[in-house]
Design a protein around this motif. Structure first.
Motif, PDB file in Angstrom:
ATOM      1  N   ALA A 111       2.130 -12.769   5.315  1.00 45.24           N
ATOM      2  CA  ALA A 111       3.450 -12.448   4.757  1.00 45.24           C
ATOM      3  C   ALA A 111       3.991 -11.262   5.539  1.00 45.24           C
ATOM      4  N   CYS A 112       4.970 -11.534   6.406  1.00 48.80           N
ATOM      5  CA  CYS A 112       5.477 -10.464   7.277  1.00 48.80           C
ATOM      6  C   CYS A 112       6.239  -9.402   6.504  1.00 48.80           C
ATOM      7  N   GLY A 113       6.843  -9.773   5.395  1.00 49.01           N
ATOM      8  CA  GLY A 113       7.599  -8.817   4.597  1.00 49.01           C
ATOM      9  C   GLY A 113       7.494  -9.165   3.133  1.00 49.01           C
ATOM     10  N   ASN A 114       8.237  -8.462   2.290  1.00 54.90           N
ATOM     11  CA  ASN A 114       8.156  -8.727   0.853  1.00 54.90           C
ATOM     12  C   ASN A 114       9.442  -9.321   0.302  1.00 54.90           C
ATOM     13  N   GLU A 115      10.399  -9.666   1.160  1.00 54.08           N
ATOM     14  CA  GLU A 115      11.631 -10.296   0.696  1.00 54.08           C
ATOM     15  C   GLU A 115      11.335 -11.696   0.173  1.00 54.08           C
ATOM     16  N   ALA A 116      12.147 -12.138  -0.774  1.00 49.54           N
ATOM     17  CA  ALA A 116      11.929 -13.453  -1.379  1.00 49.54           C
ATOM     18  C   ALA A 116      12.020 -14.569  -0.343  1.00 49.54           C
ATOM     19  N   VAL A 117      12.874 -14.413   0.675  1.00 45.15           N
ATOM     20  CA  VAL A 117      12.997 -15.463   1.689  1.00 45.15           C
ATOM     21  C   VAL A 117      11.753 -15.557   2.554  1.00 45.15           C
ATOM     22  N   GLN A 118      10.906 -14.544   2.517  1.00 46.75           N
ATOM     23  CA  GLN A 118       9.664 -14.557   3.285  1.00 46.75           C
ATOM     24  C   GLN A 118       8.471 -14.926   2.400  1.00 46.75           C
ATOM     25  N   SER A 163       3.538  -3.136   0.294  1.00 48.09           N
ATOM     26  CA  SER A 163       4.883  -2.650  -0.012  1.00 48.09           C
ATOM     27  C   SER A 163       4.910  -1.770  -1.254  1.00 48.09           C
ATOM     28  N   GLN A 164       5.785  -0.772  -1.225  1.00 48.75           N
ATOM     29  CA  GLN A 164       6.006   0.058  -2.399  1.00 48.75           C
ATOM     30  C   GLN A 164       6.906  -0.653  -3.401  1.00 48.75           C
ATOM     31  N   THR A 165       7.691  -1.610  -2.907  1.00 48.44           N
ATOM     32  CA  THR A 165       8.583  -2.381  -3.768  1.00 48.44           C
ATOM     33  C   THR A 165       7.940  -3.732  -4.032  1.00 48.44           C
ATOM     34  N   LYS A 166       7.457  -3.947  -5.221  1.00 43.53           N
ATOM     35  CA  LYS A 166       6.723  -5.170  -5.545  1.00 43.53           C
ATOM     36  C   LYS A 166       7.601  -6.046  -6.442  1.00 43.53           C
ATOM     37  N   ASN A 167       8.308  -6.993  -5.810  1.00 41.71           N
ATOM     38  CA  ASN A 167       9.178  -7.882  -6.574  1.00 41.71           C
ATOM     39  C   ASN A 167       8.380  -9.052  -7.145  1.00 41.71           C
ATOM     40  N   ALA A 168       9.069  -9.962  -7.837  1.00 45.37           N
ATOM     41  CA  ALA A 168       8.392 -11.072  -8.518  1.00 45.37           C
ATOM     42  C   ALA A 168       7.683 -11.986  -7.526  1.00 45.37           C
ATOM     43  N   ALA A 169       8.335 -12.281  -6.404  1.00 46.47           N
ATOM     44  CA  ALA A 169       7.725 -13.163  -5.403  1.00 46.47           C
ATOM     45  C   ALA A 169       6.469 -12.536  -4.806  1.00 46.47           C
ATOM     46  N   TYR A 170       6.529 -11.246  -4.556  1.00 45.45           N
ATOM     47  CA  TYR A 170       5.394 -10.503  -4.000  1.00 45.45           C
ATOM     48  C   TYR A 170       4.209 -10.541  -4.971  1.00 45.45           C
ATOM     49  N   ASN A 171       4.480 -10.264  -6.244  1.00 49.06           N
ATOM     50  CA  ASN A 171       3.417 -10.268  -7.247  1.00 49.06           C
ATOM     51  C   ASN A 171       2.828 -11.662  -7.434  1.00 49.06           C
ATOM     52  N   ALA A 172       3.694 -12.696  -7.406  1.00 48.51           N
ATOM     53  CA  ALA A 172       3.214 -14.072  -7.558  1.00 48.51           C
ATOM     54  C   ALA A 172       2.313 -14.461  -6.389  1.00 48.51           C
ATOM     55  N   MET A 173       2.650 -14.001  -5.195  1.00 47.32           N
ATOM     56  CA  MET A 173       1.831 -14.279  -4.008  1.00 47.32           C
ATOM     57  C   MET A 173       0.430 -13.691  -4.175  1.00 47.32           C
TER      58      MET A 173
END
Length: 339
Positions: free
Chosen positions: A150-157, A178-188
């Motif tokens: 996962a190159c980044g934490n954006e939802a498109v990635q 990442s310091q910013t943990k969005n829903a997609a990041y946490n689900a991954m």
């Protein structure tokens, strides 16, 4: 006589009714066929061949739900057995059994790149739609991953990464801490933990590992804790024999300048442009540092300025918008691209 006329009249009415009914059925079938064709065009299943201009069917946008993944996987294996020696590996989703194959999948707004080398597989990014990415992996004949990145934490990635991990059960997940943990990041991360097979690695620049006979090196980020979090994203280099590919992921032109200043090796045969080819990246400084022969723009709206910059530098430039799935192949000496 009157009865005969009436009988003949009934016969003529039945014939007219039969003809009218047949014509109605034919027109109805043509109408349904037209609606199916228009729907396929709108959904992206039909596109014009760039050489002949004729419409052709493509499976690039097919997504499979979780209930049908195993069925599709079984069908794919049976199909491979059934066709025997037919050249099934020449279609859009074909993967060479030997050598290095780097394939940009259709990922909508995001990016998904499948790398196969000597039977080992790595997925870089998974786009926003996990079902779409998972379906394409199955079409490539891939039901297990060795590495996911996962190159980044954006939802498109990362939006599709949880589904891709559930299907592919990679041995390793490399991700940006990442310091910013969005829903997609946490689900991954949750999907990786559930597999009980996947080892999570918060990767840093300098990490190197083998994928078959290919060497994969994380080359960025050159610095950490950027004001623009996109520049915290991972970038990587793949070397196979005398050939090489750069995948720059989510970084911007500022992150590219940091890579150049760091002194990391950037010259490569092929470049998969950062952010799909948007004008936020692929600066002239980067093009001059990489000097690629081939550049792939995976976004649906690549910037004209980026395309012009690459073309003026003499780079063979292909965009997913026109070419769909794009494939780089290397035998260790020569790298070629197939749109």
């Amino acid at each position: 006589m009157g009865r005969e006329r009436e009988a003949r009249s009934q016969v003529r009415r039945r014939r007219r009714g039969c003809v009218t009914g047949c014509l109605t059925r034919i027109l109805l079938l043509l109408g349904v066929a037209a609606l199916v064709f228009v729907g396929a065009c709108v959904l992206g299943f039909v596109r014009n061949d760039p050489e002949t201009g004729k419409p052709s069917l493509t499976l690039e946008n097919i997504g499979l739900d979780d209930k049908t993944l195993s069925t599709a996987q079984e069908w794919l294996e049976n199909a491979k057995t059934a066709v025997g020696s037919l050249p099934v590996l020449t279609w859009a989703y074909g993967v060479d059994a030997s050598g290095l194959t780097v394939k940009t999948l259709r990922a909508g707004e995001g990016e998904a790149v499948l790398i196969c080398c000597d039977g080992y597989t790595m997925l870089v990014g998974a786009g926003k739609n996990g079902l779409l990415t998972a379906g394409q992996l199955l079409l490539c004949g891939v039901n297990r991953l060795n590495v996911a990145v996962a190159c980044g934490n954006e939802a498109v990635q990362t939006g599709g990464m949880a589904t891709a991990i559930a299907l592919g059960k990679p041995e390793y997940l490399l991700f940006q801490d990442s310091q910013t943990k969005n829903a997609a990041y946490n689900a991954m991360l949750e999907a990786a933990q559930k597999t009980e097979r996947t080892q999570l690695i918060a990767a840093d620049a300098g990490l190197t590992f083998s994928l078959g006979r290919a060497t994969v090196t994380i080359i960025g980020p050159a610095k950490t804790n950027h004001t623009d979090e996109r520049d915290d994203g991972l970038s990587l280099r793949i070397d196979y024999g005398q050939t090489s590919v750069l995948i720059l992921g989510t970084i911007t032109s500022a992150g590219e300048r940091e890579l150049i200043s760091s002194g990391v090796r950037l010259d490569a045969d092929a470049l998969i442009c950062a952010r799909g080819g948007s004008d936020a990246a692929t600066s002239l400084e980067l093009v001059n540092a990489v000097t690629p022969r081939i550049a792939l723009l995976t976004g649906m709206e690549p910037a004209n300025s980026v395309m012009i910059r690459l073309q003026r530098a003499g780079v063979q430039t292909l965009a997913a918008k026109e070419n769909g799935v794009m494939t780089l192949r290397s035998d260790g000496t020569t790298m070629t691209v197939t749109p």
